[in-house]
Design an enzyme around this catalytic site. Structure first.
Site, PDB file in Angstrom:
ATOM      1  N   ALA A 249       0.773  -1.154   0.037  1.00 41.60           N
ATOM      2  CA  ALA A 249      -0.192   0.089   0.339  1.00 41.60           C
ATOM      3  C   ALA A 249       0.809   1.290  -0.060  1.00 41.60           C
ATOM      4  O   ALA A 249       1.840   1.153   0.476  1.00 41.60           O
ATOM      5  CB  ALA A 249      -0.897  -0.102   1.520  1.00 41.60           C
TER       6      ALA A 249
ATOM      7  N   GLU B 109       4.765  -4.815   7.072  1.00 43.68           N
ATOM      8  CA  GLU B 109       4.047  -3.576   7.884  1.00 43.68           C
ATOM      9  C   GLU B 109       4.505  -3.706   9.242  1.00 43.68           C
ATOM     10  O   GLU B 109       4.395  -2.337   9.672  1.00 43.68           O
ATOM     11  CB  GLU B 109       2.445  -3.985   8.054  1.00 43.68           C
ATOM     12  CG  GLU B 109       1.838  -3.990   6.481  1.00 43.68           C
ATOM     13  CD  GLU B 109       1.876  -5.350   5.628  1.00 43.68           C
ATOM     14  OE1 GLU B 109       2.654  -6.381   6.137  1.00 43.68           O
ATOM     15  OE2 GLU B 109       1.291  -5.560   4.656  1.00 43.68           O
TER      16      GLU B 109
ATOM     17  N   GLY C 194       0.784  -5.089   0.814  1.00 45.82           N
ATOM     18  CA  GLY C 194      -0.547  -5.115   0.141  1.00 45.82           C
ATOM     19  C   GLY C 194      -0.251  -5.944  -1.034  1.00 45.82           C
ATOM     20  O   GLY C 194      -1.173  -6.389  -1.629  1.00 45.82           O
TER      21      GLY C 194
ATOM     22  N   GLU D  41      -0.412  -9.509  -0.454  1.00 59.45           N
ATOM     23  CA  GLU D  41      -1.802  -9.675   0.040  1.00 59.45           C
ATOM     24  C   GLU D  41      -2.689  -9.796  -1.549  1.00 59.45           C
ATOM     25  O   GLU D  41      -3.467 -10.682  -1.524  1.00 59.45           O
ATOM     26  CB  GLU D  41      -2.320  -8.576   0.831  1.00 59.45           C
ATOM     27  CG  GLU D  41      -1.808  -8.635   2.254  1.00 59.45           C
ATOM     28  CD  GLU D  41      -1.982  -7.637   3.178  1.00 59.45           C
ATOM     29  OE1 GLU D  41      -1.885  -6.426   2.642  1.00 59.45           O
ATOM     30  OE2 GLU D  41      -2.562  -7.689   4.333  1.00 59.45           O
TER      31      GLU D  41
HETATM   32  N1  CAA Z   1       4.593   3.020  -1.055  1.00 59.77           N
HETATM   33  C1  CAA Z   1       4.883   4.276  -1.456  1.00 59.77           C
HETATM   34  N2  CAA Z   1       6.019   4.304  -2.243  1.00 59.77           N
HETATM   35  C2  CAA Z   1       6.853   3.152  -2.372  1.00 59.77           C
HETATM   36  C3  CAA Z   1       6.585   2.174  -1.781  1.00 59.77           C
HETATM   37  C4  CAA Z   1       5.437   2.091  -0.923  1.00 59.77           C
HETATM   38  N3  CAA Z   1       4.633   0.940  -0.291  1.00 59.77           N
HETATM   39  N4  CAA Z   1       7.507   1.169  -1.974  1.00 59.77           N
HETATM   40  C5  CAA Z   1       8.217   1.933  -2.702  1.00 59.77           C
HETATM   41  N5  CAA Z   1       8.078   3.016  -2.857  1.00 59.77           N
HETATM   42  C6  CAA Z   1       8.646   4.066  -3.694  1.00 59.77           C
HETATM   43  C7  CAA Z   1       9.805   4.631  -3.037  1.00 59.77           C
HETATM   44  O1  CAA Z   1       9.335   5.764  -2.092  1.00 59.77           O
HETATM   45  C8  CAA Z   1      10.662   5.165  -3.908  1.00 59.77           C
HETATM   46  O2  CAA Z   1      10.294   6.379  -4.521  1.00 59.77           O
HETATM   47  P1  CAA Z   1      11.148   7.695  -4.703  1.00 59.77           P
HETATM   48  O3  CAA Z   1      11.887   7.084  -6.057  1.00 59.77           O
HETATM   49  O4  CAA Z   1      10.290   8.749  -5.254  1.00 59.77           O
HETATM   50  O5  CAA Z   1      11.876   7.956  -3.717  1.00 59.77           O
HETATM   51  C9  CAA Z   1      10.416   4.155  -5.251  1.00 59.77           C
HETATM   52  O6  CAA Z   1       9.213   3.353  -4.881  1.00 59.77           O
HETATM   53  C10 CAA Z   1      11.525   3.126  -5.451  1.00 59.77           C
HETATM   54  O7  CAA Z   1      11.761   2.659  -4.136  1.00 59.77           O
HETATM   55  P2  CAA Z   1      13.067   2.498  -3.395  1.00 59.77           P
HETATM   56  O8  CAA Z   1      14.046   3.453  -3.629  1.00 59.77           O
HETATM   57  O9  CAA Z   1      12.748   2.358  -1.925  1.00 59.77           O
HETATM   58  O10 CAA Z   1      13.451   1.250  -4.039  1.00 59.77           O
HETATM   59  P3  CAA Z   1      14.776   0.105  -3.355  1.00 59.77           P
HETATM   60  O11 CAA Z   1      15.007  -0.732  -4.452  1.00 59.77           O
HETATM   61  O12 CAA Z   1      15.930   0.721  -2.549  1.00 59.77           O
HETATM   62  O13 CAA Z   1      13.745  -0.649  -2.167  1.00 59.77           O
HETATM   63  C11 CAA Z   1      11.935  -1.737  -1.325  1.00 59.77           C
HETATM   64  C12 CAA Z   1      12.692  -1.452  -2.844  1.00 59.77           C
HETATM   65  C13 CAA Z   1      12.641  -2.702  -0.478  1.00 59.77           C
HETATM   66  C14 CAA Z   1      10.583  -2.681  -1.898  1.00 59.77           C
HETATM   67  C15 CAA Z   1      11.542  -0.773  -0.662  1.00 59.77           C
HETATM   68  O14 CAA Z   1      10.941   0.384  -1.572  1.00 59.77           O
HETATM   69  C16 CAA Z   1      10.472  -1.008   0.470  1.00 59.77           C
HETATM   70  O15 CAA Z   1      10.558  -1.275   1.628  1.00 59.77           O
HETATM   71  N6  CAA Z   1       9.039  -0.379  -0.004  1.00 59.77           N
HETATM   72  C17 CAA Z   1       8.025  -0.482   0.965  1.00 59.77           C
HETATM   73  C18 CAA Z   1       7.634  -1.968   1.255  1.00 59.77           C
HETATM   74  C19 CAA Z   1       6.411  -1.907   2.513  1.00 59.77           C
HETATM   75  O16 CAA Z   1       6.895  -1.768   3.558  1.00 59.77           O
HETATM   76  N7  CAA Z   1       5.298  -2.485   2.034  1.00 59.77           N
HETATM   77  C20 CAA Z   1       4.117  -2.571   3.036  1.00 59.77           C
HETATM   78  C21 CAA Z   1       3.357  -1.224   2.958  1.00 59.77           C
HETATM   79  S1  CAA Z   1       2.046  -1.204   3.952  1.00 59.77           S
HETATM   80  C22 CAA Z   1       0.867  -2.176   3.348  1.00 59.77           C
HETATM   81  O17 CAA Z   1       0.948  -2.732   2.509  1.00 59.77           O
HETATM   82  C23 CAA Z   1      -0.360  -2.105   4.394  1.00 59.77           C
HETATM   83  C24 CAA Z   1      -1.377  -3.212   3.871  1.00 59.77           C
HETATM   84  O18 CAA Z   1      -1.431  -4.440   4.594  1.00 59.77           O
HETATM   85  C25 CAA Z   1      -2.521  -2.981   3.150  1.00 59.77           C
END
Ligand code: CAA
Length: 258
Positions: free
Chosen positions: A65, A132, A109, A112
């Site tokens: 998400a 999360e 998500g 999921e």
């Molecule tokens: N939401 C918003 N933006 C996201 C995102 C997310 N979940 N995941 C990645 N992005 C964005 C980053 O902010 C980044 O944007 P910018 O270039 O504008 O800075 C872009 O995507 C690329 O990401 P990274 O620079 O972080 O890429 P990376 O290769 O270094 O890392 C990753 C990849 C390990 C997937 C890392 O992006 C990450 O940890 N993302 C978040 C994963 C996460 O926590 N997901 C759970 C979300 S909560 C949820 O999903 C709730 C639910 O159950 C419904």
């Protein structure tokens, strides 16, 4: 017109949906989920489509998400508006088989969403996780419920409590994905599987899907009865007559999906 956050196309009798927010690793926001829901329901309503594939980019199926969108939300925002989870269950309303074709990250998500599909075909680059907890929350779109059903309690606890990722090999070993394929072949493999399914009798495919899903939602005796009634019901279809006649006549069946 709002931005196209998903791409929708057909490949024969297969509907192919591509999540299209590559710069944000297909982070799932409300607009994207609304568009995904609409595309799924459009394929569901089209007689010429027999199965659906949902895929993402090479780097990410979906990284979860949209954290940027949710970071300032209050309890009331999410509770009243069902932000994040609004429209998520649309995929469960789709009766036609849906395959998740996953390369790269399927996190939060994203994992999921993949688990809401009927099965997952993964590239060898796929990484699954429910991170999360690292954000101070828990999975909110079925992760704590569907993951243990797929991989068992021990691994689900491990993944949800540590927030670690598992690679494609571990995901296949633990039963989360049905097949792992080289990344450059993964989408073709998923479309081929969907094409095979779409060539089957649609009533059979729907009833097989419903019956397997019932295995997760009822006791064994209830599930067996549900299966048996569906099995009996299929003797009312033209496709059962055609499928069995074709076998006896040593030819390929021509299903009319009725
Ligand atoms: N939401 C918003 N933006 C996201 C995102 C997310 N979940 N995941 C990645 N992005 C964005 C980053 O902010 C980044 O944007 P910018 O270039 O504008 O800075 C872009 O995507 C690329 O990401 P990274 O620079 O972080 O890429 P990376 O290769 O270094 O890392 C990753 C990849 C390990 C997937 C890392 O992006 C990450 O940890 N993302 C978040 C994963 C996460 O926590 N997901 C759970 C979300 S909560 C949820 O999903 C709730 C639910 O159950 C419904």
């Amino acid at each position: 017109m709002s931005e196209a956050l998903i791409l929708s196309e057909t490949r024969g009798r297969v509907g192919l949906i591509t999540l299209n927010r590559p710069k944000a690793l297909n982070a799932l926001n409300n607009d994207l989920m609304d568009q995904l829901g609409a595309a799924l329901l459009a394929f569901e309503a089209t007689d010429e489509i027999g199965a659906i594939v949902i895929t993402g980019s090479e780097k990410a199926f979906a990284a979860g998400a949209d954290i940027g969108a949710m970071k300032d939300w209050s309890f009331m925002d999410v509770y009243k508006n069902e932000y994040i989870t609004r429209n998520w269950e649309t995929i469960k309303r789709v009766r036609k088989p849906v395959i998740a074709a996953v390369a790269g990250y399927a996190l939060g998500g994203g994992c999921e969403l993949a688990m809401m599909c009927d099965f997952i075909i993964a590239a060898d680059t796929a990484k699954f996780g429910q991170p999360e907890i690292k954000l101070g929350v828990i999975p909110g779109a079925g992760g704590t419920q569907r993951l243990p059903r797929a991989v068992g309690k021990a691994k689900a606890m491990d993944l949800c409590l540590t927030g670690r990722m598992m690679d494609a090999a571990e995901a296949e070993r633990s039963g989360l994905v049905s097949r792992v394929v080289a990344a450059d072949k993964m989408l073709d493999e998923a479309i081929e599987a969907a094409t095979i399914i779409a060539g089957m009798s649609l009533p059979s495919a729907i009833m097989a899907k419903e019956s397997i899903n019932r295995a997760y939602e009822s006791g064994l005796a209830e599930g067996i009865l549900f299966e048996r009634r569906n099995f009996h019901a299929l003797f009312g279809t033209d496709d059962q007559k055609e499928g069995m006649a074709a076998f006896v006549e040593k030819r390929k069946p021509v299903f009319r999906h009725q």
